[in-house]
Design an enzyme around this catalytic site. Structure first.
Site, short mmCIF file in Angstrom:
data_model
loop_
_atom_site.label_atom_id
_atom_site.label_comp_id
_atom_site.label_asym_id
_atom_site.label_seq_id
_atom_site.Cartn_x
_atom_site.Cartn_y
_atom_site.Cartn_z
N HIS A 65 -13.91 -33.30 -18.92
CA HIS A 65 -13.21 -32.15 -19.53
C HIS A 65 -13.79 -31.88 -20.91
CE1 HIS A 65 -9.78 -29.39 -20.06
NE2 HIS A 65 -9.83 -29.77 -21.33
N HIS A 67 -14.89 -28.46 -23.69
CA HIS A 67 -15.00 -27.05 -24.05
C HIS A 67 -16.19 -26.91 -24.99
CE1 HIS A 67 -10.83 -25.83 -22.74
NE2 HIS A 67 -10.63 -27.13 -22.91
N GLU A 145 -12.21 -20.18 -16.34
CA GLU A 145 -10.79 -20.34 -16.66
C GLU A 145 -10.06 -19.00 -16.63
OE1 GLU A 145 -8.62 -23.20 -19.71
OE2 GLU A 145 -9.53 -21.49 -20.75
N SER A 149 0.00 -14.53 -19.06
CA SER A 149 1.34 -14.66 -18.48
C SER A 149 2.12 -13.36 -18.46
CB SER A 149 2.13 -15.73 -19.25
OG SER A 149 2.27 -15.36 -20.61
N HIS A 183 -5.48 -22.23 -17.00
CA HIS A 183 -5.35 -22.73 -18.37
C HIS A 183 -4.20 -23.73 -18.52
CE1 HIS A 183 -4.09 -22.81 -22.63
NE2 HIS A 183 -5.39 -22.82 -22.83
N HIS A 210 -4.93 -27.70 -17.67
CA HIS A 210 -4.19 -28.45 -18.69
C HIS A 210 -2.74 -28.57 -18.21
CE1 HIS A 210 -7.42 -26.32 -20.98
NE2 HIS A 210 -7.49 -27.46 -21.64
N GLU A 213 0.57 -30.93 -22.47
CA GLU A 213 -0.26 -31.49 -23.51
C GLU A 213 0.52 -31.80 -24.78
OE1 GLU A 213 -4.31 -30.29 -26.04
OE2 GLU A 213 -3.53 -28.93 -24.51
N ASP A 311 -12.66 -33.21 -24.56
CA ASP A 311 -12.17 -31.90 -24.95
C ASP A 311 -13.29 -31.23 -25.75
OD1 ASP A 311 -10.30 -29.79 -25.05
OD2 ASP A 311 -8.67 -31.22 -25.16
#
Length: 412
Positions: A65, A67, A145, A149, A183, A210, A213, A311
């Protein structure tokens, strides 16, 4: 075909075999694994690469994982609290992304290879890292990704996601594979998640997300409370979460290759669901410390495969897996340092292979596996062989050789 010889050959097979004065015959795949004397008698005409004194040969590390699109961050973003960090990301996102051009991402990828990583799971929000990744010799699972919402934006977001995924698929090759990232449960509408996962199930794509978290995420998803209430009310005019944790996990039924990242606030029933889904948990110890002042409780996930991720530089000071492993060794201070070192290195090899859908292909030095290997040197000989895993973590900054799909990569 070539032979590579090391003082200590760590296979990371099911028996964790360590072969003293071991050797591997390889092209793009592992052809034979045995003692050097046996190998040389069987393959007398092959070129032998003899590694230096106190050398170790082991599988390449798998960063499950990562980014890369925020690789320009050094001192810009706010740490110590997830909500503060999130607001700083929103504030400085455009500036940081504009700085993370292909040359900068290439530099970080080169550093990954120098520090022993041979395979990554790269989470890409915008595909701005695609060019650098395609050109790099590192093995990559490129996770396109999806995020969003707001119900009235679902069609637009879905169309954009499909366009990026199709563009990524054009680059599928022997060291590049397109996958899907959701995401998080707080940031993706369940209708959008369902549509995206239908593509994953149809095409048997690797999926990651994810999950729980932070404490802020936990309060919002479970009780519609906390600082996320202010955030969603201000930015999206929402006062209730669109997902509940278990309902979100249920959406992933039928996905064959699956991982969830962080999970530091997951409850027993949620962890049971992750286990039922046969998913992996990607453990990012440094990021959790920087953003949440918390950690994954390893003892609660003993029956769940876990892997190691760094990350991104948005929530870490290094993308080196050895830096991450040293941090994990220190953060989980109650664990026996010798036994846990082997556990961590296994998570960084076999654990990562399962997380990215490469189980049976990567993570071991075993016949028919990809020839992804790293060589390193310890400062002195090993007195007690069981200590070797610990000393690898403690003393390795850079590796001496990185081999990806049988190619010895120039790391000078």
């Amino acid at each position: 075909m070539k032979i590579i010889r090391a003082k200590y050959l760590l296979t990371f097979d099911n028996d964790f075999r360590i072969i003293k004065d071991g050797a591997v015959v390889f092209d793009d795949k592992i052809i034979e694994v045995a003692s050097y004397n046996f190998i040389k008698r069987k393959y007398p005409h092959l070129e032998t690469i003899s590694l230096e004194k106190n050398s170790v040969l082991m599988p390449g590390l798998i960063n499950s994982h990562i980014h890369l699109e925020f690789s320009a961050n050094k001192t810009t973003l706010k740490y110590g609290n997830f909500y503060s960090w999130l607001n700083s990301v929103i504030k400085f996102r455009e500036n940081l992304i504009n700085k993370a051009k292909t040359p900068l991402i290439k530099k970080e990828l080169d550093n990954l290879i120098k520090t022993g990583t041979t395979t990554i799971g790269a989470i890409s929000s915008y595909s701005f890292d695609l060019e650098a990744l395609v050109k790099s010799p590192i093995n990559k699972l490129f996770f396109c990704e999806v995020i969003g919402s707001k119900p009235d934006m679902i069609d637009t977001l879905f169309a954009d996601f499909k366009s990026r995924l199709e563009e990524a698929k054009k680059h599928n090759s022997n060291n590049f594979e397109a996958g899907i990232a959701i995401h998080s449960p707080y940031s993706v509408h369940p209708f959008l998640t369902r549509e995206v996962l239908n593509i994953a199930k149809r095409d048997n794509l690797v999926v990651s997300s994810h999950f729980l978290e932070s404490k802020e995420e936990k309060k919002w998803l479970r009780k519609d409370r906390g600082s996320f209430l202010e955030f969603f009310k201000n930015f999206l005019n929402q006062t209730k979460a669109t997902n509940k944790p278990l309902e979100f996990l249920e959406l992933f039924k039928g996905v064959q290759k699956l991982s969830f990242t962080h999970c530091v606030e997951a409850k027993k029933d949620e962890l049971e669901k992750i286990k039922e889904l046969n998913a992996t948990i990607n453990h990012c110890a440094v990021s959790n410390r920087f953003l949440n002042n918390t950690r994954l409780e390893i003892e609660k996930i003993e029956d769940i495969n876990f892997s190691i991720g760094t990350d991104g530089l948005s929530s870490n000071s290094s993308l080196s897996m050895f830096d991450e492993l040293r941090a994990a060794l220190n953060i989980h201070f109650e664990k026996d340092i010798i036994k846990f070192s082997r556990t961590l290195l296994n998570a960084a090899t076999n654990g990562g292979a399962k997380a990215l859908g490469y189980e049976g292909k990567k993570g071991k030095i075993e016949i028919d596996y990809d020839a992804d290997m790293i060589a390193l040197s310890l400062p002195n000989d090993i007195v007690e062989i069981e200590d070797i895993y610990m000393h690898i973590i403690l003393h390795t900054k850079n590796v001496s050789k990185t081999i990806i799909k049988g190619e010895i990569i120039d790391i000078s």
